[in-house]
Design a protein around this motif. Structure first.
Motif, PDB file in Angstrom:
ATOM      1  N   GLN A  39       0.831  -1.217   0.000  1.00  0.00           N
ATOM      2  CA  GLN A  39       0.000   0.000   0.000  1.00  0.00           C
ATOM      3  C   GLN A  39       0.864   1.266   0.000  1.00  0.00           C
ATOM      4  O   GLN A  39       0.450   2.300  -0.512  1.00  0.00           O
ATOM      5  CB  GLN A  39      -0.919   0.035   1.234  1.00  0.00           C
ATOM      6  N   ILE A  40       2.046   1.164   0.592  1.00  0.00           N
ATOM      7  CA  ILE A  40       2.911   2.356   0.630  1.00  0.00           C
ATOM      8  C   ILE A  40       3.659   2.489  -0.701  1.00  0.00           C
ATOM      9  O   ILE A  40       3.770   3.582  -1.270  1.00  0.00           O
ATOM     10  CB  ILE A  40       3.908   2.273   1.808  1.00  0.00           C
ATOM     11  N   PRO A  44       0.732   7.422  -4.702  1.00  0.00           N
ATOM     12  CA  PRO A  44       1.095   8.309  -5.816  1.00  0.00           C
ATOM     13  C   PRO A  44       2.403   9.043  -5.526  1.00  0.00           C
ATOM     14  O   PRO A  44       2.711   9.316  -4.363  1.00  0.00           O
ATOM     15  CB  PRO A  44      -0.073   9.304  -5.871  1.00  0.00           C
ATOM     16  N   GLU A  45       3.108   9.343  -6.556  1.00  0.00           N
ATOM     17  CA  GLU A  45       4.384  10.062  -6.472  1.00  0.00           C
ATOM     18  C   GLU A  45       4.246  11.301  -5.571  1.00  0.00           C
ATOM     19  O   GLU A  45       3.299  12.072  -5.700  1.00  0.00           O
ATOM     20  CB  GLU A  45       4.769  10.483  -7.908  1.00  0.00           C
ATOM     21  N   GLY A  46       5.151  11.472  -4.624  1.00  0.00           N
ATOM     22  CA  GLY A  46       5.154  12.680  -3.779  1.00  0.00           C
ATOM     23  C   GLY A  46       4.238  12.593  -2.573  1.00  0.00           C
ATOM     24  O   GLY A  46       4.263  13.459  -1.704  1.00  0.00           O
ATOM     25  N   ARG A  62       6.105   6.014  11.419  1.00  0.00           N
ATOM     26  CA  ARG A  62       6.529   6.986  10.407  1.00  0.00           C
ATOM     27  C   ARG A  62       6.874   6.200   9.148  1.00  0.00           C
ATOM     28  O   ARG A  62       7.410   5.084   9.231  1.00  0.00           O
ATOM     29  CB  ARG A  62       7.761   7.745  10.924  1.00  0.00           C
ATOM     30  N   GLN A  63       6.561   6.786   7.994  1.00  0.00           N
ATOM     31  CA  GLN A  63       6.926   6.100   6.750  1.00  0.00           C
ATOM     32  C   GLN A  63       8.444   6.084   6.608  1.00  0.00           C
ATOM     33  O   GLN A  63       9.113   7.096   6.821  1.00  0.00           O
ATOM     34  CB  GLN A  63       6.296   6.815   5.548  1.00  0.00           C
ATOM     35  N   GLU A  64       8.989   4.952   6.283  1.00  0.00           N
ATOM     36  CA  GLU A  64      10.438   4.826   6.087  1.00  0.00           C
ATOM     37  C   GLU A  64      10.630   4.182   4.716  1.00  0.00           C
ATOM     38  O   GLU A  64      10.377   2.986   4.553  1.00  0.00           O
ATOM     39  CB  GLU A  64      11.029   3.960   7.211  1.00  0.00           C
ATOM     40  N   SER A  65      11.002   4.986   3.740  1.00  0.00           N
ATOM     41  CA  SER A  65      11.098   4.522   2.359  1.00  0.00           C
ATOM     42  C   SER A  65       9.746   3.932   1.938  1.00  0.00           C
ATOM     43  O   SER A  65       8.715   4.579   2.110  1.00  0.00           O
ATOM     44  CB  SER A  65      12.251   3.517   2.224  1.00  0.00           C
ATOM     45  N   THR A  66       9.708   2.672   1.487  1.00  0.00           N
ATOM     46  CA  THR A  66       8.415   2.087   1.104  1.00  0.00           C
ATOM     47  C   THR A  66       7.882   1.166   2.203  1.00  0.00           C
ATOM     48  O   THR A  66       6.963   0.386   1.994  1.00  0.00           O
ATOM     49  CB  THR A  66       8.540   1.290  -0.209  1.00  0.00           C
TER      50      THR A  66
END
Ligand SMILES: Cc1cc2nc3c(=O)[nH]c(=O)nc-3n(C[C@H](O)[C@H](O)[C@H](O)COP(=O)(O)OP(=O)(O)OC[C@H]3O[C@@H](n4cnc5c(N)ncnc54)[C@H](O)[C@@H]3O)c2cc1C
Length: 609
Positions: A39-40, A44-46, A62-66
């Protein structure tokens, strides 16, 4: 030469080299990074996921890369390397122990199911430093010349900029540009031992994401400092809080069994008890402990001149006390103190107990090179009891051989005398707005004074009251309190403390204060009355015409005037009884109006009777 201890994990060792025992401790802390999550990866880009905290599960993400980073402050902390950080330790990582955080992970997987099926790429366990209240400990160390700290910085990535800026301003300008009390190292005293530090820092780690309610006092590290009447007041139903390490009564329940309170944003069960305490003081007689007021003693041939320069107010004559603001060079508030003159060469300053080390640091800085003044922080040498209310003079007359009639012992008089058969400093002053006396004795005499008050006050029905009743009564009198309404965020003119200033002398901060006086302040400390069943607890937004114009500095319920009150710095053009205000409390807007004069005894005649 100046030393800055910014030793991080090694701050304790560095401190010890200079005889400083810092109450900070490293805590083991885990986080893990997942493999890619579909899902990550398909966002969409950005577009990025927001960082999140789950207060119930004590987790953050927290998002870490994908993938995701998932960390947790587990409810049972693991202090690390209590004996000190090895010199050979190089910011290494520790062996992960997933069992310790397994229950937190389960909660996280429930909250974000995608985490439960993602693989774990990396598990991190590392030590980072906590202070007793979780905030950094920054600034000049009281009592040690030219020694600064920037320690206990637990969230270094986000806090480092502010810590660095504060230190730089303090060193270059002599004071930070904003009130930095929450991270000032002077908020701790010698009660904050390394052992106490481990207990409180662990509590802080464990409560990192746990809501602390406005009426809540935290349970760990308590009874670090108590007075000799602690057990007696506990027997009377005292509910305690700790201030600068010392237990002091908040309010009195009917018995020790009855002395409990649930955390809440609303009025707690203490409300009705506090109402009774206020009623007793207003109509008859109350007694409260005053051990948690700071007491600074200045002696010597230069004492008067020294105090006259650091205080902006009028110096009192023999046997008298005056209220006086103390300013920073910038004209901002540095203290609101009561100065007492015993004789030509003996003076006391009474002030906020939490600010005692901050003030000590200020006095010592300005005493450098002064050899005709001896200064001592006497706070722990005086534990007092205040009596207040229309019958307090009658009680005092039974405790002393002195003539305490209104003419002989006037409002703002101070006597070095005997009360209840023990040596005492007795000041005719009270923060309640009633006739009242503060009686200060050496700690070894406090129990005796207590017993005498109990004995001779029996038929007068003396009622013990706590800090909440006192705060309610001072609000009704429109009096501000240090750390809340009075602090270095505000200036002399804004606070209204210019009322006490002696403009015919030189004092620290005079130039800035005069400049402001010329133009007048743009905002002024005001009292407002709010239509609400839930009292403010501080920092709520004050609105006018849909715009936020200020925030609440303190507030609560005025029990004898039966109104919800608050203090705030209002733009001067809005200080008018017709101004319509709103205060946001727990997400709802409540109508409020400006109180133009104290709601209780506006002339102040009661305390002067
Ligand atoms: C697992 C983990 C996760 C973290 N997550 C976050 C996060 O998400 N966000 C965040 O903001 N922070 C986070 N932190 C915390 C952050 O790393 C620290 O707050 C930060 O490193 C503290 O910086 P500091 O400069 O105070 O201390 P340190 O980084 O410990 O630096 C102290 C320095 O002093 C030096 N030193 C020691 N003794 C001497 C001496 N005698 N002479 C000269 N130099 C000396 C040391 O070599 C070291 O370079 C995390 C830490 C860990 C371990």
């Amino acid at each position: 030469e100046h030393i800055v201890n910014a030793g991080g994990l090694w701050a304790r060792e560095l401190g010890r080299m200079s005889g400083i025992h810092l109450p900070v401790v490293p805590m083991e802390h885990h986080y893990l990074i997942t493999d890619e999550i579909d899902q990550i990866a398909s966002l969409p880009e950005g577009q990025r996921l927001p960082s999140c905290i789950d207060f119930e599960a004590n987790i953050y993400t927290r998002q870490e890369s994908t993938g995701m980073l998932l960390g947790t402050y587990e409810p049972r902390s693991t202090p690390w390397s209590l004996d000190g950080t090895p010199q050979t330790f190089g910011h290494d990582l520790l062996e992960p122990d997933l069992d310790r955080i397994a229950d937190r992970l389960e909660l996280a997987f429930e909250r974000i199911p995608a985490l439960g099926t993602a693989g774990i790429k990396n598990t991190i366990n590392g030590p980072f430093v906590f202070s007793p209240d979780g905030n950094p400990m920054v600034g000049p160390v009281p009592g040690i010349k030219n020694y600064w700290t920037a320690v206990g910085v637990m969230a270094g990535f986000c806090q480092a900029g502010g810590v660095g800026k504060t230190l730089a301003e303090w060193m270059i300008e002599g004071e930070p540009s904003v009130d930095v009390w929450a991270m000032d190292i002077a908020r701790f005293g010698d009660f904050a031992t390394p052992q106490w530090g481990v207990i409180k820092s662990s509590e802080n780690y464990e409560r990192r994401f746990v809501m602390t309610f406005p009426n809540e006092t935290l349970p760990k590290g308590r009874r670090q400092k108590t007075t000799s009447i602690y057990d007696r007041l506990t027997q009377k139903g005292a509910v305690w809080q700790d201030t600068f390490g010392l237990e002091n009564a908040l309010w009195f329940a009917d018995s020790p069994e009855d002395a409990y309170e649930d955390p809440t944003f609303h009025r707690s069960r203490s409300h009705d008890y506090v109402a009774k305490e206020v009623k007793a003081v207003r109509e008859n007689l109350g007694a409260s402990e005053v051990a948690s007021f700071a007491n600074h003693k200045f002696t010597g041939s230069g004492a008067r001149a020294f105090l006259d320069r650091i205080l902006a107010g009028h110096m009192p004559e023999h046997g008298r006390v005056n209220l006086s603001p103390m300013l920073l060079e910038s004209g901002k508030l540095n203290g609101d103190l009561t100065v007492a003159c015993i004789d030509d060469e003996t003076y006391y300053l009474f002030g906020s107990s939490v600010a005692q080390n901050m003030h000590l640091r200020w006095f010592e800085k300005h005493l450098e090179g002064v050899d005709d003044v001896i200064y001592k922080n006497m706070t722990d040498d005086f534990h007092g009891i205040a009596i207040s209310g229309p019958n307090s003079r009658e009680l005092l007359s039974r405790l002393t051989r002195e003539d305490v009639s209104s003419d002989a012992f006037k409002f703002r008089d101070i006597r070095d005398t005997f009360i209840g058969g023990v040596p005492a400093l007795c000041v005719r002053l009270s923060f309640t707005g009633e006739l009242g006396y503060e009686i200060y004795v050496a700690p070894q005499y406090q129990l005796k004074l207590f017993e005498e008050i109990e004995e001779v006050g029996k038929d007068l029905d003396v009622k013990w009251f706590g800090g909440r009743a006192l705060m309610s009564m001072r609000l009704e009198k429109s009096w501000g309190a240090w750390t809340l309404d009075f602090r270095p965020d505000f200036t002399l003119m804004e606070s209204g403390l210019d009322f006490f200033v002696n403009w015919n002398k030189d004092f620290i901060g005079k130039d800035a204060a005069l400049e402001e006086k010329k133009n007048g302040p743009s905002k002024h400390l005001s009292v407002i009355e709010i239509e609400t069943e839930t009292d403010v607890s501080g920092d709520e937004a004050v609105m006018h015409n849909g715009k936020c114009i200020s925030y609440i500095t303190s507030g609560g319920y005025g029990h004898s005037v039966e109104k919800s009150l608050a203090m705030t710095y209002l733009p001067v053009e809005l200080i008018d009884e017709d101004t319509e205000l709103e205060v946001e409390i727990l997400g709802e807007f409540h109508q409020a109006s400006v109180v133009m004069k104290p709601l209780y005894d506006p002339s102040g005649s009661k305390m002067r009777e």
